[in-house]
Scaffold this active site. Structure first.
Site, short mmCIF file in Angstrom:
data_model
loop_
_atom_site.label_atom_id
_atom_site.label_comp_id
_atom_site.label_asym_id
_atom_site.label_seq_id
_atom_site.Cartn_x
_atom_site.Cartn_y
_atom_site.Cartn_z
N ARG A 242 66.89 10.35 53.59
CA ARG A 242 68.07 8.99 54.24
C ARG A 242 67.98 7.99 54.22
O ARG A 242 69.05 7.12 54.72
CB ARG A 242 67.91 9.82 55.69
CG ARG A 242 66.70 9.45 56.76
CD ARG A 242 66.77 9.69 58.44
NE ARG A 242 66.32 10.96 57.81
CZ ARG A 242 66.51 11.36 59.45
NH1 ARG A 242 65.91 10.86 60.57
NH2 ARG A 242 66.29 13.20 59.66
N HIS B 80 54.06 2.70 65.68
CA HIS B 80 54.91 2.93 65.92
C HIS B 80 55.62 2.41 67.31
O HIS B 80 54.48 2.49 68.27
CB HIS B 80 55.34 4.60 66.28
CG HIS B 80 55.55 5.67 66.18
ND1 HIS B 80 57.42 5.42 67.11
CD2 HIS B 80 56.75 6.51 65.35
CE1 HIS B 80 58.29 5.99 66.52
NE2 HIS B 80 58.06 6.94 65.69
N GLU C 48 45.91 7.03 61.61
CA GLU C 48 47.15 5.95 62.17
C GLU C 48 47.10 6.51 63.56
O GLU C 48 48.10 7.76 63.32
CB GLU C 48 47.99 5.56 61.49
CG GLU C 48 49.01 5.01 62.33
CD GLU C 48 50.38 4.36 61.45
OE1 GLU C 48 50.49 4.54 60.14
OE2 GLU C 48 51.71 4.50 62.16
N HIS D 267 58.58 5.53 53.84
CA HIS D 267 58.65 6.75 54.82
C HIS D 267 59.18 7.30 53.65
O HIS D 267 60.16 7.74 54.15
CB HIS D 267 58.62 6.43 55.79
CG HIS D 267 58.42 8.40 56.42
ND1 HIS D 267 58.69 9.33 57.93
CD2 HIS D 267 58.62 9.19 55.73
CE1 HIS D 267 58.35 10.21 57.17
NE2 HIS D 267 58.47 10.16 56.51
N THR E 114 59.63 9.39 63.54
CA THR E 114 58.53 10.59 63.78
C THR E 114 58.26 10.50 64.44
O THR E 114 58.43 9.48 65.66
CB THR E 114 57.85 9.78 63.06
OG1 THR E 114 57.45 8.87 60.98
CG2 THR E 114 56.15 10.81 62.78
N GLU F 204 54.10 6.24 53.40
CA GLU F 204 53.83 7.54 54.76
C GLU F 204 54.73 9.18 53.92
O GLU F 204 56.15 8.69 53.24
CB GLU F 204 54.89 6.79 55.47
CG GLU F 204 54.13 6.18 56.88
CD GLU F 204 55.35 5.89 57.94
OE1 GLU F 204 56.27 6.75 58.15
OE2 GLU F 204 54.86 5.04 58.33
N HIS G 113 63.98 0.43 57.88
CA HIS G 113 64.86 0.22 58.03
C HIS G 113 65.90 -1.39 57.75
O HIS G 113 67.32 -0.92 57.64
CB HIS G 113 65.30 -0.95 59.20
CG HIS G 113 64.90 0.20 60.67
ND1 HIS G 113 65.71 1.57 61.02
CD2 HIS G 113 63.98 -0.10 61.13
CE1 HIS G 113 65.22 2.28 61.89
NE2 HIS G 113 64.03 1.13 62.59
N ASN H 32 56.58 -2.11 57.99
CA ASN H 32 56.99 -0.65 57.78
C ASN H 32 59.10 -1.36 57.12
O ASN H 32 59.22 -2.03 57.80
CB ASN H 32 57.61 -0.20 58.26
CG ASN H 32 57.97 1.10 58.04
OD1 ASN H 32 59.28 1.34 57.48
ND2 ASN H 32 57.81 2.50 58.89
N ARG I 133 61.08 10.36 53.09
CA ARG I 133 61.40 11.35 53.87
C ARG I 133 62.40 13.25 52.77
O ARG I 133 62.34 11.84 51.41
CB ARG I 133 62.29 11.51 54.77
CG ARG I 133 62.19 10.15 55.92
CD ARG I 133 62.98 10.31 57.50
NE ARG I 133 63.08 11.00 57.84
CZ ARG I 133 62.24 11.85 59.22
NH1 ARG I 133 61.92 10.77 59.47
NH2 ARG I 133 62.49 12.88 59.64
N1 PXP Z 1 53.56 4.02 61.82
C1 PXP Z 1 54.24 6.07 61.45
C2 PXP Z 1 53.60 5.96 61.14
C3 PXP Z 1 55.68 5.62 61.51
O1 PXP Z 1 56.48 6.45 61.37
C4 PXP Z 1 56.68 4.17 62.23
C5 PXP Z 1 57.52 4.93 62.06
O2 PXP Z 1 58.71 5.19 60.54
C6 PXP Z 1 56.24 3.32 61.91
C7 PXP Z 1 54.14 3.22 61.93
C8 PXP Z 1 56.32 2.03 62.04
O3 PXP Z 1 57.07 2.54 63.71
P1 PXP Z 1 58.21 1.31 64.40
O4 PXP Z 1 59.52 1.22 63.36
O5 PXP Z 1 58.27 1.98 65.32
O6 PXP Z 1 57.83 0.09 64.45
#
Ligand code: PXP
Length: 249
Positions: free
Chosen positions: A49, A190, A151, A43, A101, A70, A10, A7, A45
Protein backbone atom coordinates in the site's frame (compact mmCIF):
# COMPACT_ATOMS: atom_id res chain seq x y z
CA UNK A 1 22.18 7.99 23.98
CA UNK A 2 19.45 6.56 21.74
CA UNK A 3 19.86 6.88 17.98
CA UNK A 4 17.09 7.70 15.48
CA UNK A 5 15.71 5.49 12.75
CA UNK A 6 13.44 7.47 10.43
CA UNK A 7 10.47 5.59 8.99
CA UNK A 8 9.67 7.00 5.53
CA UNK A 9 6.54 4.95 4.75
CA UNK A 10 4.40 8.09 4.78
CA UNK A 11 6.38 9.63 1.94
CA UNK A 12 5.37 6.61 -0.13
CA UNK A 13 1.80 6.92 1.20
CA UNK A 14 1.51 10.36 -0.41
CA UNK A 15 2.87 9.04 -3.71
CA UNK A 16 0.53 6.04 -3.71
CA UNK A 17 -2.48 8.29 -3.03
CA UNK A 18 -2.08 9.33 -6.70
CA UNK A 19 -0.15 6.29 -8.00
CA UNK A 20 2.38 8.72 -9.45
CA UNK A 21 6.14 9.16 -9.10
CA UNK A 22 6.30 11.91 -6.49
CA UNK A 23 7.25 12.16 -3.74
CA UNK A 24 9.84 9.43 -4.19
CA UNK A 25 10.91 7.99 -0.81
CA UNK A 26 14.43 7.25 -2.10
CA UNK A 27 15.75 10.85 -2.22
CA UNK A 28 13.80 11.58 0.97
CA UNK A 29 15.85 8.92 2.72
CA UNK A 30 18.95 10.88 1.73
CA UNK A 31 17.43 14.06 3.13
CA UNK A 32 16.62 12.25 6.37
CA UNK A 33 20.25 11.12 6.56
CA UNK A 34 21.41 14.68 5.94
CA UNK A 35 19.18 15.71 8.84
CA UNK A 36 20.97 13.23 11.11
CA UNK A 37 18.97 9.99 10.79
CA UNK A 38 21.07 7.08 12.02
CA UNK A 39 19.02 4.65 9.97
CA UNK A 40 16.13 4.43 7.52
CA UNK A 41 13.15 2.16 8.14
CA UNK A 42 10.57 1.02 5.62
CA UNK A 43 7.72 -1.44 5.97
CA UNK A 44 7.15 -3.52 2.85
CA UNK A 45 3.55 -4.55 3.41
CA UNK A 46 2.03 -7.58 1.72
CA UNK A 47 -0.53 -5.38 -0.04
CA UNK A 48 2.22 -2.88 -1.11
CA UNK A 49 0.00 0.00 0.00
CA UNK A 50 2.94 2.40 0.40
CA UNK A 51 6.51 1.11 0.01
CA UNK A 52 7.06 -0.79 -3.27
CA UNK A 53 9.63 -3.48 -4.09
CA UNK A 54 11.51 -1.00 -6.27
CA UNK A 55 11.86 1.39 -3.31
CA UNK A 56 13.49 -1.30 -1.20
CA UNK A 57 15.88 -2.20 -4.06
CA UNK A 58 16.91 1.41 -4.58
CA UNK A 59 17.17 2.17 -0.86
CA UNK A 60 19.49 -0.81 -0.45
CA UNK A 61 21.75 0.82 -3.03
CA UNK A 62 21.55 4.37 -1.74
CA UNK A 63 21.10 4.36 2.04
CA UNK A 64 24.42 5.23 3.61
CA UNK A 65 23.41 4.69 7.24
CA UNK A 66 21.47 1.47 7.99
CA UNK A 67 18.42 0.05 6.26
CA UNK A 68 15.89 -1.58 8.56
CA UNK A 69 13.25 -3.61 6.69
CA UNK A 70 10.01 -4.07 8.61
CA UNK A 71 7.98 -6.98 7.34
CA UNK A 72 5.50 -9.70 8.21
CA UNK A 73 6.83 -13.13 9.12
CA UNK A 74 5.95 -14.80 5.80
CA UNK A 75 7.92 -16.88 3.32
CA UNK A 76 7.48 -14.22 0.62
CA UNK A 77 9.01 -11.55 2.84
CA UNK A 78 11.84 -13.74 4.08
CA UNK A 79 12.80 -14.47 0.44
CA UNK A 80 12.84 -10.72 -0.32
CA UNK A 81 14.93 -9.97 2.76
CA UNK A 82 17.45 -12.68 1.93
CA UNK A 83 17.77 -11.20 -1.56
CA UNK A 84 18.01 -7.54 -0.48
CA UNK A 85 20.14 -8.12 2.64
CA UNK A 86 19.02 -5.12 4.73
CA UNK A 87 21.07 -4.17 7.79
CA UNK A 88 18.22 -5.37 10.01
CA UNK A 89 14.87 -7.08 9.62
CA UNK A 90 12.14 -6.17 12.09
CA UNK A 91 9.33 -8.70 12.12
CA UNK A 92 5.95 -7.08 12.75
CA UNK A 93 2.35 -8.34 12.86
CA UNK A 94 0.33 -7.36 9.82
CA UNK A 95 -3.36 -7.35 9.07
CA UNK A 96 -4.78 -5.95 5.85
CA UNK A 97 -7.62 -4.08 7.58
CA UNK A 98 -5.36 -2.12 9.91
CA UNK A 99 -4.30 1.46 9.14
CA UNK A 100 -0.89 0.88 10.75
CA UNK A 101 0.73 -1.82 12.87
CA UNK A 102 -1.50 -2.51 15.87
CA UNK A 103 0.11 -4.19 18.88
CA UNK A 104 3.22 -6.30 19.05
CA UNK A 105 3.82 -9.78 17.67
CA UNK A 106 2.68 -12.76 19.71
CA UNK A 107 6.07 -14.44 19.82
CA UNK A 108 5.14 -16.83 22.61
CA UNK A 109 2.17 -18.10 20.56
CA UNK A 110 4.09 -18.72 17.33
CA UNK A 111 7.57 -19.59 18.49
CA UNK A 112 7.75 -22.78 16.43
CA UNK A 113 7.08 -20.90 13.14
CA UNK A 114 9.22 -17.89 13.99
CA UNK A 115 12.30 -19.67 15.24
CA UNK A 116 13.36 -21.17 11.88
CA UNK A 117 12.69 -17.83 10.12
CA UNK A 118 14.79 -15.91 12.61
CA UNK A 119 17.48 -18.54 12.26
CA UNK A 120 17.55 -18.40 8.43
CA UNK A 121 17.80 -14.60 8.40
CA UNK A 122 20.46 -14.45 11.09
CA UNK A 123 22.45 -17.30 9.51
CA UNK A 124 22.66 -15.19 6.38
CA UNK A 125 24.04 -12.28 8.40
CA UNK A 126 20.85 -10.21 8.84
CA UNK A 127 20.17 -9.32 12.51
CA UNK A 128 16.50 -9.85 13.40
CA UNK A 129 14.46 -7.65 15.71
CA UNK A 130 10.99 -8.62 16.95
CA UNK A 131 8.32 -5.96 17.51
CA UNK A 132 6.68 -6.83 20.82
CA UNK A 133 4.75 -5.39 23.73
CA UNK A 134 6.91 -4.93 26.82
CA UNK A 135 5.70 -8.10 28.57
CA UNK A 136 8.06 -10.53 30.27
CA UNK A 137 6.49 -13.64 28.72
CA UNK A 138 6.91 -12.16 25.22
CA UNK A 139 10.46 -11.05 25.93
CA UNK A 140 11.40 -14.52 27.15
CA UNK A 141 9.92 -15.95 23.96
CA UNK A 142 12.00 -13.46 21.95
CA UNK A 143 15.11 -14.77 23.66
CA UNK A 144 13.98 -18.35 22.93
CA UNK A 145 13.48 -17.50 19.25
CA UNK A 146 17.18 -16.74 18.92
CA UNK A 147 16.58 -13.11 17.83
CA UNK A 148 19.20 -10.68 19.10
CA UNK A 149 17.00 -7.57 19.16
CA UNK A 150 13.54 -6.50 20.19
CA UNK A 151 11.62 -3.37 19.25
CA UNK A 152 9.35 -2.47 22.14
CA UNK A 153 5.92 -1.24 21.09
CA UNK A 154 5.41 2.29 22.46
CA UNK A 155 1.85 2.64 21.11
CA UNK A 156 0.10 2.22 24.46
CA UNK A 157 2.39 4.80 26.06
CA UNK A 158 1.77 7.19 23.15
CA UNK A 159 -2.00 6.80 23.34
CA UNK A 160 -2.26 6.91 27.14
CA UNK A 161 -3.77 9.99 28.79
CA UNK A 162 -1.76 11.97 31.30
CA UNK A 163 -2.95 9.87 34.25
CA UNK A 164 -1.87 6.51 32.81
CA UNK A 165 1.21 7.61 30.88
CA UNK A 166 3.58 7.21 33.89
CA UNK A 167 2.40 3.60 34.26
CA UNK A 168 3.04 2.90 30.57
CA UNK A 169 6.46 4.55 30.83
CA UNK A 170 7.28 2.31 33.80
CA UNK A 171 6.24 -0.79 31.79
CA UNK A 172 8.59 0.24 29.01
CA UNK A 173 11.43 0.99 31.42
CA UNK A 174 11.00 -2.44 33.01
CA UNK A 175 10.71 -3.97 29.55
CA UNK A 176 14.07 -2.52 28.53
CA UNK A 177 15.70 -3.74 31.76
CA UNK A 178 14.24 -7.26 31.38
CA UNK A 179 15.29 -7.42 27.73
CA UNK A 180 18.85 -6.49 28.64
CA UNK A 181 18.88 -9.14 31.37
CA UNK A 182 17.74 -11.70 28.80
CA UNK A 183 20.65 -10.67 26.58
CA UNK A 184 18.50 -8.79 24.03
CA UNK A 185 19.33 -5.41 22.54
CA UNK A 186 16.49 -2.91 22.51
CA UNK A 187 14.88 -0.51 20.07
CA UNK A 188 11.43 1.03 20.44
CA UNK A 189 8.84 2.83 18.39
CA UNK A 190 5.28 3.55 17.29
CA UNK A 191 3.31 6.69 17.99
CA UNK A 192 6.27 8.66 19.31
CA UNK A 193 5.97 12.41 18.79
CA UNK A 194 7.89 15.63 19.46
CA UNK A 195 5.80 15.89 22.66
CA UNK A 196 6.26 12.41 24.12
CA UNK A 197 9.65 11.16 22.92
CA UNK A 198 11.98 12.51 25.60
CA UNK A 199 11.16 10.15 28.50
CA UNK A 200 11.47 7.17 26.13
CA UNK A 201 14.82 8.34 24.76
CA UNK A 202 16.08 8.69 28.34
CA UNK A 203 15.41 5.05 29.33
CA UNK A 204 18.80 3.47 30.12
CA UNK A 205 19.71 0.75 27.62
CA UNK A 206 17.47 2.08 24.83
CA UNK A 207 19.44 1.89 21.58
CA UNK A 208 17.28 3.22 18.75
CA UNK A 209 13.88 4.84 18.31
CA UNK A 210 12.00 4.29 15.05
CA UNK A 211 9.85 7.29 14.27
CA UNK A 212 7.82 8.10 11.17
CA UNK A 213 4.44 9.80 11.27
CA UNK A 214 5.31 12.78 13.44
CA UNK A 215 8.47 13.57 11.46
CA UNK A 216 6.67 13.53 8.11
CA UNK A 217 3.86 15.63 9.62
CA UNK A 218 6.43 18.14 10.87
CA UNK A 219 8.16 18.17 7.47
CA UNK A 220 4.87 19.18 5.84
CA UNK A 221 4.40 21.92 8.44
CA UNK A 222 7.86 23.42 8.06
CA UNK A 223 7.94 23.00 4.26
CA UNK A 224 4.45 24.08 3.16
CA UNK A 225 5.00 27.84 3.26
CA UNK A 226 8.01 27.62 0.96
CA UNK A 227 6.29 25.15 -1.37
CA UNK A 228 3.32 27.55 -1.81
CA UNK A 229 5.65 30.51 -2.29
CA UNK A 230 7.51 28.67 -5.07
CA UNK A 231 4.26 27.79 -6.87
CA UNK A 232 2.96 31.35 -6.60
CA UNK A 233 6.23 32.74 -7.98
CA UNK A 234 5.94 30.42 -10.98
CA UNK A 235 2.35 31.44 -11.62
CA UNK A 236 2.97 35.17 -11.28
CA UNK A 237 6.46 35.34 -12.83
CA UNK A 238 6.56 32.53 -15.39
CA UNK A 239 10.06 31.51 -16.35
CA UNK A 240 8.95 30.71 -19.89
CA UNK A 241 8.84 33.06 -22.83
CA UNK A 242 5.23 34.33 -22.88
CA UNK A 243 4.91 33.23 -26.54
CA UNK A 244 5.99 29.67 -25.70
CA UNK A 245 3.39 27.23 -26.85
CA UNK A 246 1.38 29.84 -28.75
CA UNK A 247 0.89 29.82 -32.51
CA UNK A 248 3.39 32.46 -33.80
CA UNK A 249 0.95 33.35 -36.57
N1 PXP B 1 8.02 0.75 14.60
C1 PXP B 1 7.18 -0.12 13.98
C2 PXP B 1 7.40 -1.59 14.19
C3 PXP B 1 6.15 0.33 13.15
O1 PXP B 1 5.34 -0.57 12.54
C4 PXP B 1 6.00 1.71 12.95
C5 PXP B 1 4.93 2.22 12.02
O2 PXP B 1 5.15 1.76 10.73
C6 PXP B 1 6.90 2.58 13.59
C7 PXP B 1 7.88 2.08 14.43
C8 PXP B 1 6.81 4.07 13.42
O3 PXP B 1 5.62 4.52 13.98
P1 PXP B 1 5.15 6.02 13.79
O4 PXP B 1 4.91 6.22 12.33
O5 PXP B 1 3.92 6.10 14.61
O6 PXP B 1 6.28 6.89 14.29
Amino acid sequence: MASLGVNIDHIANIRQARRTVEPDPVPFAMLAELGGADGITVHLREDRRHIQDRDVDLLRQTVRTRLNLEMAATEEMVAIALNIAPDMVTLVPERREEVTTEGGLDIAGQLQTLKPMVNRLQQSGIPVSLFVDPELQQLEACRDSGARWVELHTGRYAEADWSSQPRELARLTEGVASSRQLGLRVNAGHGLTYQNVEPIAAIPGMEELNIGHTIVARAVAVGLQQAVREMKTLIQNPRLDPLFGQDPA
